[in-house]
Design a protein around this motif. Structure first.
Motif, short mmCIF file in Angstrom:
data_model
loop_
_atom_site.label_atom_id
_atom_site.label_comp_id
_atom_site.label_asym_id
_atom_site.label_seq_id
_atom_site.Cartn_x
_atom_site.Cartn_y
_atom_site.Cartn_z
N VAL A 279 -8.47 38.66 17.67
CA VAL A 279 -9.24 39.82 17.23
C VAL A 279 -9.35 40.85 18.34
O VAL A 279 -9.17 42.06 18.13
CB VAL A 279 -10.64 39.38 16.75
CG1 VAL A 279 -11.55 40.59 16.51
CG2 VAL A 279 -10.52 38.56 15.47
N PHE B 222 -8.40 43.32 11.75
CA PHE B 222 -8.59 42.11 10.97
C PHE B 222 -9.65 42.37 9.90
O PHE B 222 -10.44 43.32 9.99
CB PHE B 222 -9.08 40.97 11.86
CG PHE B 222 -7.99 40.19 12.53
CD1 PHE B 222 -7.26 39.24 11.84
CD2 PHE B 222 -7.70 40.39 13.87
CE1 PHE B 222 -6.27 38.50 12.47
CE2 PHE B 222 -6.71 39.67 14.51
CZ PHE B 222 -5.98 38.71 13.80
N GLU C 214 -13.29 38.81 11.68
CA GLU C 214 -13.99 39.32 12.87
C GLU C 214 -15.32 38.61 13.06
O GLU C 214 -15.71 38.28 14.18
CB GLU C 214 -14.18 40.83 12.77
CG GLU C 214 -12.89 41.62 12.93
CD GLU C 214 -13.14 43.10 13.13
OE1 GLU C 214 -14.26 43.56 12.84
OE2 GLU C 214 -12.21 43.80 13.57
N ASP D 283 -4.21 36.47 7.31
CA ASP D 283 -5.51 37.07 7.02
C ASP D 283 -5.45 37.79 5.68
O ASP D 283 -4.38 38.18 5.19
CB ASP D 283 -5.89 38.04 8.14
CG ASP D 283 -7.31 38.59 7.99
OD1 ASP D 283 -8.14 37.95 7.31
OD2 ASP D 283 -7.59 39.67 8.56
N PHE E 33 -0.58 38.71 10.77
CA PHE E 33 -0.76 39.30 12.10
C PHE E 33 0.16 38.57 13.08
O PHE E 33 0.16 37.34 13.16
CB PHE E 33 -2.21 39.18 12.56
CG PHE E 33 -3.10 40.24 11.99
CD1 PHE E 33 -3.24 41.47 12.63
CD2 PHE E 33 -3.78 40.04 10.80
CE1 PHE E 33 -4.06 42.46 12.11
CE2 PHE E 33 -4.60 41.01 10.26
CZ PHE E 33 -4.75 42.24 10.92
N SER F 273 1.54 43.82 11.79
CA SER F 273 0.82 43.06 10.76
C SER F 273 1.37 43.43 9.38
O SER F 273 0.71 44.12 8.60
CB SER F 273 -0.69 43.34 10.84
OG SER F 273 -0.94 44.74 10.89
N SER G 49 -2.93 45.95 6.23
CA SER G 49 -3.84 44.89 5.85
C SER G 49 -4.43 45.23 4.49
O SER G 49 -4.24 46.32 3.96
CB SER G 49 -4.96 44.72 6.88
OG SER G 49 -5.67 43.52 6.65
#
Length: 613
Positions: free
Chosen positions: A38, A51, A56, A248, A273, A285, A313
């Protein structure tokens, strides 16, 4: 001593996971730990990708719990007289625990064959309030983030089940985390979806905090003739022990269209990631994908589907009526000034993919004004029965904006930007040609200004806090979208509709005790309070689904309220919204291994409401 995990300021996290600089002067991170990964992402200059908030939060550093403590009596518990004491009808509390355990991050699905059968899911921290012990250690000291599911057979009016101790796991997904018989420390980030035959699928993460193993997991749920739900063992997708990879923010979709050539195929997407094993630097990512054509028993070899959009993400798959699969996410190409909401599609069940299409540029939101919780601009999407596509996300815009396609003047990562002139809005875009072209982003809800309530107040230092003037525009976060079988389109999100005084804590113990106890009260600050609202695009009506304004200051030190909300629609054109709420007051005795005298607190629960405008 047992290890627990607490919220720490980002600067302290960075210090805890940084290693000595390399000979080149580059900062190195301990990416064996989740906290190091992170910190590596957050320490990448100019990066707009993070993230998920769940990861996190879960990555925070550990602290030791003394082997014996007397029960704690807090001098003060932070609260506001403006907050509710229960989630009142017609909204319903979905989780059934009553001891102040947090639940957050909501996903919901309706059986396409039975509009009364609804399944919800959330990150469930119920073990952190259990009064039992294992080998002399309080169960709450072993508590972690777990994968919770809940079901209803009466259209969301009542819900099953409760989890009370290690012998009665109730809502917790089996086979992922240690407590439920799995190989991982923790699980969460849930998403649920039904197939065309009434099976439901749960997707989530499994991971360790202090070592590399992590995975995406899928469990299949089956209802018996009495309406009881049981879950299979998980199938792990892309399990890894590499320190250079972390999975993630997964999401799941199932092709529930009975005439589709890919009927009941299960699709899962997530963010992979990737870090440099040598330098520990964040590399990229991209969005990854896998599918199952045998009810989740096995999955295809994962593949990357993001093309040249390698920094992303928050992926969200959805399936059109002809079986076309669409995946949306928040991402960026190299050196782009703004992120975009991107889309790729597959017409052959995930075998091949189109090149990425930018639906719209996005100014990633820095947060809702006068709150502390982490936010994002991840999209949510749905396909209509006629093939039309809808996608919604949150973006930062000028206060006087008339267009909503992203604006570098509101980009919080650019020094000197005047963010007081900008605010977060939920917007949506529509495609009528299979995602080839998209309408200009439009507001999910009407604009307006916040209402001030509870002012003035006198601070302990005898000064006065008056209502802010102007109160500022209403801000939106965590939007969701659903389309019913008959084509009704519903949009939902939190809206920061009110601003009120919130008394801070001037001195408190370290977390986790300090999440409940305050030793000395501080001055008041302005605090945004949220409503969860639903809009029907067909009728143009917008109404609140929540029954009392929601205060995000409760729970995880005010810094974590989840990463998303959700809404689903049944064959009866009724929507089912699911969100995190904090109006229930519950009594805590055990919390993270510490014993309290029975103490009343507000906590994060998940609430639902059903309706049709």
């Amino acid at each position: 001593m047992k290890l627990l995990f607490r919220f720490m300021p980002y600067s302290l996290i960075l210090t805890a996971v940084m290693l000595p600089q390399s000979s080149s002067g580059q900062t190195k991170y301990n990416i064996n730990k989740l906290s190091g990964k992170v910190a590596s992402v957050n320490g990448t200059a100019g990066l707009q990708i993070r993230f998920s908030s769940f990861i996190e939060e879960e990555a925070q550093e550990s602290f030791a719990v003394p082997s014996s403590l007397s029960a704690i009596t807090p001098p003060f518990v932070l609260t506001s007289p403006l907050d509710g004491t229960s989630i009142a009808g017609p909204a319903v509390t979905v989780n059934q625990d009553t001891a102040g355990a947090p639940q957050n991050e909501t996903s919901i699905a309706v059986d396409p064959n039975n509009a009364n059968r609804v399944v919800g899911s959330a990150n469930d921290y119920v073990t952190r309030t259990w009064t039992c012990s294992i080998s002399g250690t309080p169960c709450s000291a072993l508590g972690d983030g777990y994968s919770g599911t809940y079901f209803s057979n009466d259209g969301g009016q009542t819900w099953c089940c409760a989890s009370s101790d290690p012998s009665h796991l109730g809502t917790l997904i089996p086979g992922v985390d240690h407590l439920a018989g799995g190989p991982y420390d923790a699980g969460g980030d849930p998403a649920v979806a039904f197939d065309s035959r009434g099976h439901v699928y749960y997707a989530g993460l499994g991971f360790d905090r202090l070592s590399p193993p992590n995975t995406v997991a899928v469990n299949k749920g089956t209802f018996d003739n009495s309406g009881n739900l049981t879950w299979s063992a998980p199938t792990f997708i892309n399990p890894t022990t590499s320190r250079s990879v972390f999975n993630d923010k997964e999401w799941i979709a199932v092709d529930a269209h009975s005439t589709s050539p890919f009927r009941d195929r299960v699709y899962v997407t997530w963010t992979r990631f990737i870090f440099s094993a040598g330098t520990s630097a964040y590399v990229q990512s991209p969005i990854a994908f896998a599918y199952s054509s045998n009810g989740g028993a096995t999955f295809s070899t994962p593949k990357l589907i993001a093309g040249n959009v390698l920094y992303g993400s928050g992926s969200h798959p959805t399936v059109g009526p002809d079986g076309t699969l669409y995946v949306f996410w928040n991402g960026s190409t190299r050196l782009a000034s703004l992120n975009s909401t991107y889309m790729v599609k597959s017409t052959d069940g995930g075998a091949t993919w189109s090149k990425p299409v930018s639906v719209s540029t996005v100014t990633n939101i820095p947060g809702v004004r006068n709150t502390a919780f982490r936010v994002n601009s991840f999209p949510a999407a749905a396909a209509a029965p006629n093939g039309d596509l809808y996608v919604t996300w949150a973006t930062e815009v000028k206060n006087n904006a008339t267009t909503f396609g992203g604006d570098t003047d509101c980009a919080y990562f650019i020094p000197g930007n005047h963010l007081s002139q900008c605010h977060s809005v939920a917007v949506y875009s529509k495609s009528t040609d299979g995602g080839a072209t998209w309408s200009a982003p439009a507001l999910d809800f009407g604009a307006g200004n916040r209402t001030a309530e509870g002012y003035p107040v006198t601070n302990p230092d005898k000064t006065t806090l008056n209502a802010p003037s102007p109160t500022g525009p209403i801000e939106d976060v965590f939007p969701a979208v659903a389309v019913s079988a008959n084509g009704k389109v519903f949009l939902s999100a939190y809206r920061g509709t009110f601003v009120s005084p919130w008394q801070t804590c001037a001195a408190a113990p370290a977390p986790p005790v300090g999440r409940i106890e305050c030793d000395t009260l501080g001055n008041y600050i302005n605090n945004a309070r949220l409503d969860y609202v639903v809009a029907d695009l067909t009728t143009g009506v917008t109404n609140p689904a929540s029954t009392h304004h929601i205060n995000s200051r409760y729970g995880f030190g005010g810094g974590f309220f989840g990463d998303y909300t959700d809404i689903a629609a049944g064959s009866d054109d009724v929507f089912h919204a699911l969100w995190t709420d904090t109006n229930n007051v519950q009594s805590v005795v055990w919390f993270y291994g510490f014993e309290f005298v029975p103490t009343s607190i507000h906590q994060q629960d998940i609430a639902t409401a059903a309706g049709s405008f």
